[in-house]
Write a protein that holds these residues in place. Structure first.
Motif, short mmCIF file in Angstrom:
data_model
loop_
_atom_site.label_atom_id
_atom_site.label_comp_id
_atom_site.label_asym_id
_atom_site.label_seq_id
_atom_site.Cartn_x
_atom_site.Cartn_y
_atom_site.Cartn_z
N MET A 173 18.45 -40.18 28.88
CA MET A 173 19.70 -40.81 28.43
C MET A 173 19.64 -41.18 26.96
O MET A 173 20.60 -40.98 26.20
N LEU A 174 18.49 -41.75 26.55
CA LEU A 174 18.34 -42.15 25.15
C LEU A 174 18.36 -40.94 24.23
O LEU A 174 18.97 -40.97 23.15
N ALA A 175 17.71 -39.86 24.63
CA ALA A 175 17.67 -38.65 23.81
C ALA A 175 19.08 -38.12 23.57
O ALA A 175 19.44 -37.74 22.44
N LEU A 176 19.91 -38.09 24.62
CA LEU A 176 21.28 -37.59 24.46
C LEU A 176 22.14 -38.56 23.67
O LEU A 176 23.03 -38.16 22.91
N LEU A 177 21.85 -39.87 23.81
CA LEU A 177 22.58 -40.85 23.01
C LEU A 177 22.29 -40.68 21.53
O LEU A 177 23.21 -40.65 20.69
N VAL A 178 21.01 -40.54 21.18
CA VAL A 178 20.64 -40.35 19.78
C VAL A 178 21.20 -39.03 19.26
O VAL A 178 21.69 -38.95 18.13
N ARG A 179 21.15 -38.00 20.10
CA ARG A 179 21.70 -36.70 19.65
C ARG A 179 23.20 -36.81 19.39
O ARG A 179 23.71 -36.21 18.44
N LEU A 180 23.91 -37.57 20.22
CA LEU A 180 25.34 -37.78 19.98
C LEU A 180 25.57 -38.51 18.67
O LEU A 180 26.50 -38.19 17.91
N LEU A 181 24.72 -39.48 18.38
CA LEU A 181 24.86 -40.26 17.15
C LEU A 181 24.58 -39.42 15.91
O LEU A 181 25.01 -39.78 14.81
N THR A 182 23.85 -38.33 16.05
CA THR A 182 23.54 -37.48 14.89
C THR A 182 24.53 -36.34 14.72
O THR A 182 24.36 -35.50 13.84
N THR A 183 25.58 -36.30 15.56
CA THR A 183 26.56 -35.24 15.43
C THR A 183 27.54 -35.56 14.31
O THR A 183 27.64 -36.69 13.83
N THR A 184 28.30 -34.55 13.93
CA THR A 184 29.39 -34.75 12.98
C THR A 184 30.61 -35.26 13.73
O THR A 184 30.60 -35.44 14.94
N GLY A 185 31.67 -35.49 13.00
CA GLY A 185 32.89 -35.96 13.63
C GLY A 185 33.08 -37.45 13.42
O GLY A 185 32.15 -38.18 13.07
N ALA A 186 34.29 -37.89 13.66
CA ALA A 186 34.64 -39.28 13.41
C ALA A 186 34.00 -40.21 14.44
O ALA A 186 33.84 -39.87 15.60
#
Length: 510
Positions: A173-186
């Motif tokens: 869960m943490l890995a996907l959360l961090v990956r979401l935070l490193t994405t582009t977009g608003a």
């Protein structure tokens, strides 16, 4: 001004959800507590579905996966409550364990869907950053949760599997959360509530696992983050900005390496040595193998990250160099590049004994064209003319022998320069005339051509070509005029300077 219906529902949900969650957390453990807990959890799952149906996001798959995962988690809570307060048994493992572990995977799949929609497949930097955080988190999870849990589980295989599975679910869960935070977009409101839901879920889960490892879980305040996680997930779906959560950002936005990200990556990279130093200082059990393996992986990931940064910097430096050398409108070499190339060709011509000619081209009546059709039409004419002339030059370049070179550049405005190494004056005039005939849109140009005498400077040979250009203009335009050979200086004659207005229309062309 009245609030839109969606915003009113969103705010009502937050007020009621937070109030009920606090009240539930303050209630003593028992059937009443778990009944209210169940109402809140399934109510939030319903609000997730309402938000998705109301706002109809552009990519609904991730939202439905998160809803399903949170719903499975709520079912696991319900199963646990039934076993505890109605059946008065505590089977181990129970169906609740299977549901909890399944919910990790489903929620993570929903977050992965968001990641793919926002960043696609090519975000190397974001993937590497998430991997660095994940490796550091795995080490901390091993030291704080997994190893103590395995030791407390004793010889029971099932207990040991569950002791490792729950922390690994949190790491996923943490890995996907961090990956979401490193994405582009608003970072919209829905995005922030989605991140908050995942963070609260992880915090509560880790607190529960640590409590059960070191003592006895008795509910209480630990349940509040779980309840607020339900409320946060539903708030994300109820906010109107959720429909555009999966819209990607501008190209290259993910490459912006902020100071905050640098600090976070530094901290993550120092987790392994920091853990070892802390264990040594406190005289704790040393997790030498875990620290060593994570250090190696972190080192390789940091090197990979730095290589990506260097490649991006090289690409940006190359792009900047191209911008500095190239005319932005036509794509031809600009004046600075043309000047430098003329000097290089002079050096080659002197060393190899080759002729060198310079031609200066000027579109006829370009100012009148702009005044008639507009500056945008003038720009289009420049682009089309440059393309047509470049094609003619490339054809000529393909037919020249070794040691010869041809370059077309934009000098400025409607004026262009043609450099011809290994071409005598006659060949240069012939090529310039072929370019004149290929000029598009029925337009014409005049040109002056000068052959370098081997001694004069770049400015001097260009000046003679420029003078020949104005001779062509004065002779009626739409023609190529060879420059006179350089004359020996006459000390008895005073120089005569003639100022000409280049923008003034000359005599009509043929």
């Amino acid at each position: 001004m009245s609030l839109p219906r969606a915003d009113a529902l969103f705010r009502l949900h937050l007020v009621v959800g937070v109030a009920l969650s606090i009240g539930c957390a303050l209630m003593p453990a028992g059937l009443g507590h778990d009944a209210l807990y169940t109402v809140i959890s399934f109510g939030c799952v319903a609000m997730l579905a309402v938000g998705i149906r109301r706002h109809r996001p552009t990519a609904a798959r991730g939202w439905w996966l998160v809803t399903a995962g949170v719903g499975v988690w709520a079912c696991a809570d319900l199963v646990w409550a039934v076993y505890t307060w109605i059946l008065h048994i505590s089977p181990f493992p129970s169906p609740a364990d299977a549901l909890y572990l399944t919910s990790y995977v489903i929620i993570a799949a929903g977050f992965w869907s968001f990641v793919r929609s926002r960043s696609g497949e090519g975000d190397r930097e974001g993937f590497t950053d998430a991997a660095i955080f994940t490796v550091g988190s795995v080490l901390l999870s091993w030291v704080v949760l997994m190893r103590p849990g395995l030791e407390a589980a004793g010889d029971s295989t099932v207990a040991r599997v569950l002791a490792a599975a729950y922390p690994m679910g949190d790491v996923l869960m943490l890995a996907l959360l961090v990956r979401l935070l490193t994405t582009t977009g608003a970072r919209s409101t829905a995005f922030r509530w989605l991140v908050a839901g995942n963070t609260l879920l992880l915090a509560a889960d880790c607190a529960y696992q640590y409590t059960t490892t070191t003592g006895t879980y008795s509910g209480g305040i630990i349940t509040l983050p779980w309840l607020l996680a339900y409320v946060s997930f539903a708030a994300a779906a109820l906010h109107p900005s959720m429909r555009h959560l999966t819209d990607g950002g501008d190209e290259g936005q993910d490459a912006h390496f902020t100071r905050g990200r640098l600090i976070a990556l530094t901290v993550a990279s120092l987790v392994a040595p920091g853990t070892l130093l802390l264990q040594l200082a406190l005289g704790l059990h040393l997790d030498a193998w875990a620290v060593a393996l994570s250090s190696v992986v972190l080192f390789l990931l940091v090197v990979w990250r730095m290589s990506g940064l260097l490649q991006r910097l090289d690409a940006q430096a190359s792009a900047l160099a191209d911008l500095a050398r190239t005319d932005a409108l036509t794509g031809l070499p600009n004046r600075r590049t043309t000047d430098a190339e003329l000097e290089r060709m002079q050096t080659r011509a002197r060393g190899e004994g080759l002729p060198l000619c310079v031609a200066v081209l000027d579109l006829d009546r370009f100012k009148a064209f702009n005044d008639t059709f507009g500056h945008q039409a003038g720009d289009r004419l420049l682009v089309a003319a440059a393309a047509a002339w470049r094609e003619t030059v490339q054809t000529a370049r393909a037919g020249v022998g070794a040691g010869r070179a041809v370059m077309l550049g934009r000098w400025g405005g409607e004026e262009f320069v043609l450099l011809l190494l290994g071409h005598d004056l006659s060949a240069a005039v012939t090529l310039a005339d072929a370019m004149r005939l290929s000029t598009p849109a029925g337009q014409t140009f005049s040109a002056g051509v000068a052959c370098w005498d081997g001694l004069e400077s770049a400015a001097e040979v260009f000046s003679r070509a420029d003078a020949a250009l104005y001779a062509a203009k004065s002779s009626g335009r739409n023609q190529i005029h060879p420059a006179d050979p350089i004359a020996a200086p006459d000390s008895s004659a005073a120089p005569i300077l003639v100022a000409e207005d280049r923008s003034a229309p000359g005599p009509a062309g043929p």
